[in-house]
Design a protein around this motif. Structure first.
Motif: not given
Lengths: 355, 182
Positions: A134-163
């Motif tokens: 349920n991890s959230v990774f964020i890549y910033n295209l300006v600084s060209a660096t990765w950071r972690r975001g807060v995990d998606m809440p509500g337990g494991p979830r796959t094949f969801f829709g997202c936009v």
């Protein structure tokens, strides 16, 4: 200190907004003043409003391993996924660096969303343990660096829709949990604040649904509920952010009960998708064919809208290299794009960004 | 308003306009060229409005903020720009290719210090195409170059502390692959 020696600040800025996005990290490394400059929201506003923003599609794409023993290009059975970028103005392809923790590639079946200068990578399966993440990774295209975001809440979830929407929010809905139960729940992620909030539940569980942001609303299209494993619904429902409510279910949105993953929102009023040999559009109540798909595109891997054009990526057959085509929506004309073999791997998901 | 000057009528394009730079050099340029410099065009239009009765204009237009060296280069660039446009009036794609080719050659003869001079002159003259081109030229000086090269090109010094600089290098390690040689 002057931005560029001898030049007034506004002109120096006019120069720097023309720098290609992949040079931002060079610009940032020159000196503190330049680093600050490329991080200013004003800099990016000006870059876009003056037409110097670069329109790109970022994709989770399989790494292509050349298998020379057969003299053929073949994908491995379990390919590693990496981030690739298609730049629509120059037709160039390039690869983005993965987070240091992603040494085995992107999570399988992760979802991507673009918000401002951030690329959000959500969920998927750990490519080594196959555990749902349920991890959230964020890549910033300006600084060209990765950071972690807060995990998606509500337990494991796959094949969801997202936009993502134009206001910096990422919406997530449906998918299934670790017991293969289709989920009705939906939520929203504020990328800048790094906060998740739950939305009211949808009318039904929607596994393998497609999410688009269309006409100011978050639409969740098709998918199937638990008992109907793999038999797709034709219905859609839309969440109105202003009233914080789901609208009534539109039962016959799709013509057939097919997988909705090629559905995309046009920049116009229409929704587009691939159906059989056709590219079809729905503007109003009926789907209409607007163009025949190129013969090479038998298996469609991915469709995206990019500034008045549709990018359609597909292959002539199983395990064959993918080829990208552009459809100009004004004239309905196809252009076959130069697709280097390195960028011919399968595409699992993607998103549009203007950098 | 600059659009009018892009298709000058043949009779007026043979008219000459005299420009006088800050270092007292006098340039006689064709009206079509001078009209690409919006600042000059504005001056010219104002003069003409004030002297409707005076007939043929023999105005000398002073340019107190432009030196002769950049002006000469801008005039050359402008002439070529108009010529390429005229040659490819019905083919935008061809025009862009020709222009790109010319601009690439053009830049080979321009030194970094000159670029600043040219930008300031193009900005003062309000010559939009040239200003855009020179700004692009500055931006392309960064394309695929090492940080050291960029610092040298722009005469900038690193003000990062040694530790910070190292950290940046580490973070961007991958980005220092594939840069052109300085």
């Amino acid at each position: 200190m002057e931005l560029i020696s001898g030049l007034p600040e506004d002109i120096a800025r006019d120069c720097l907004i023309r720098v290609s996005y992949e040079q931002f990290k060079t610009v940032s490394s020159v000196c503190k003043r330049w680093m600050k400059e490329v991080q200013l929201p004003e800099f990016h506003r000006l870059r876009k409003s003056s037409g110097h923003g670069q329109k790109v599609i970022v994709m989770a794409q399989a790494r292509v391993e050349p298998d020379w023993s057969f003299g053929l290009m073949k994908c491995m059975i379990h390919p590693a996924y990496r981030l690739t970028v298609y730049e629509s103005d120059t037709c160039n392809w390039r690869e983005l660096p993965l987070a240091p923790t992603m040494s085995s590639g992107l999570p399988m079946f992760c979802q991507l969303a673009g918000v401002g200068m951030d690329l959000v990578v959500m969920g998927g399966w750990d490519p080594e343990t196959w555990r749902v993440s349920n991890s959230v990774f964020i890549y910033n295209l300006v600084s060209a660096t990765w950071r972690r975001g807060v995990d998606m809440p509500g337990g494991p979830r796959t094949f969801f829709g997202c936009v993502s929407d134009p206001d910096g929010m990422v919406y997530v809905a449906g998918g299934h949990n670790d017991e293969k139960v289709a989920l009705r729940s939906a939520m929203v992620y504020d990328v800048a604040k790094d906060e998740w909030a739950m939305l009211p539940d949808m009318a039904m569980g929607r596994d393998e649904c497609k999410a688009i942001f269309h006409a100011g609303k978050f639409h969740v299209i098709g998918g199937y509920y638990t008992e109907k494993q793999g038999r797709f619904e034709r219905s859609t429902e839309a969440f109105d952010v202003a009233t914080w409510q789901w609208g009534r279910v539109e039962e016959d949105f799709l013509d057939d009960g097919t997988c909705p993953r090629t559905c995309v929102d046009g920049d116009d009023e229409a929704v587009y998708m691939c159906k059989g040999d056709d590219l079809v559009a729905k503007e109003g109540s009926t789907w209409q064919s607007i163009a025949k798909l190129p013969a090479e595109l038998c298996n469609i891997a991915y469709v995206a809208t990019c500034h008045g054009k549709l990018l359609v990526i597909g292959s002539p057959g199983f395990s064959q290299p993918n080829i990208a085509y552009n459809l100009e929506l004004k004239t309905n004309t196809w252009t076959r794009l130069e697709t280097p073999i390195k960028f011919s791997g399968h595409v699992q998901s993607g998103c549009y960004l203007e950098i | 308003m600059s659009n009018q000057s892009e298709s000058p009528n043949p009779t007026s394009s043979s008219n000459k306009i005299t420009l006088k730079t800050s270092d007292n050099e006098v340039f006689e340029v064709e009206e079509a060229v001078a009209m690409k410099f919006c600042t000059v065009k504005q001056y010219f239009d104002d003069e003409n409005n004030n002297n409707v009765t005076s007939g043929t204009s023999t105005t000398l237009i002073p340019l107190p903020n432009v030196e002769s060296h950049p002006l000469a280069i801008l005039i050359t660039y402008c002439k070529k720009h108009l010529e390429i446009k005229a040659n490819n009036a019905d083919n935008k794609k061809e025009m862009e290719i020709d222009m790109e080719h010319y601009e690439r050659e053009f830049l080979k003869n321009v030194m970094p210090q000159e670029l600043t001079e040219l930008i300031l002159a193009a900005n003062y003259l309000n010559f939009k195409e040239a200003l855009d081109f020179f700004c692009r030229a500055v931006a392309s000086a960064i394309q695929n170059k090492s940080v050291e090269y960029v610092r040298k090109f722009f005469g900038l010094e690193s003000d990062f502390k040694p530790g910070e600089e190292e950290k940046l290098r580490e973070e961007f390690a991958w980005s220092f692959e594939g840069v052109d040689e300085d």
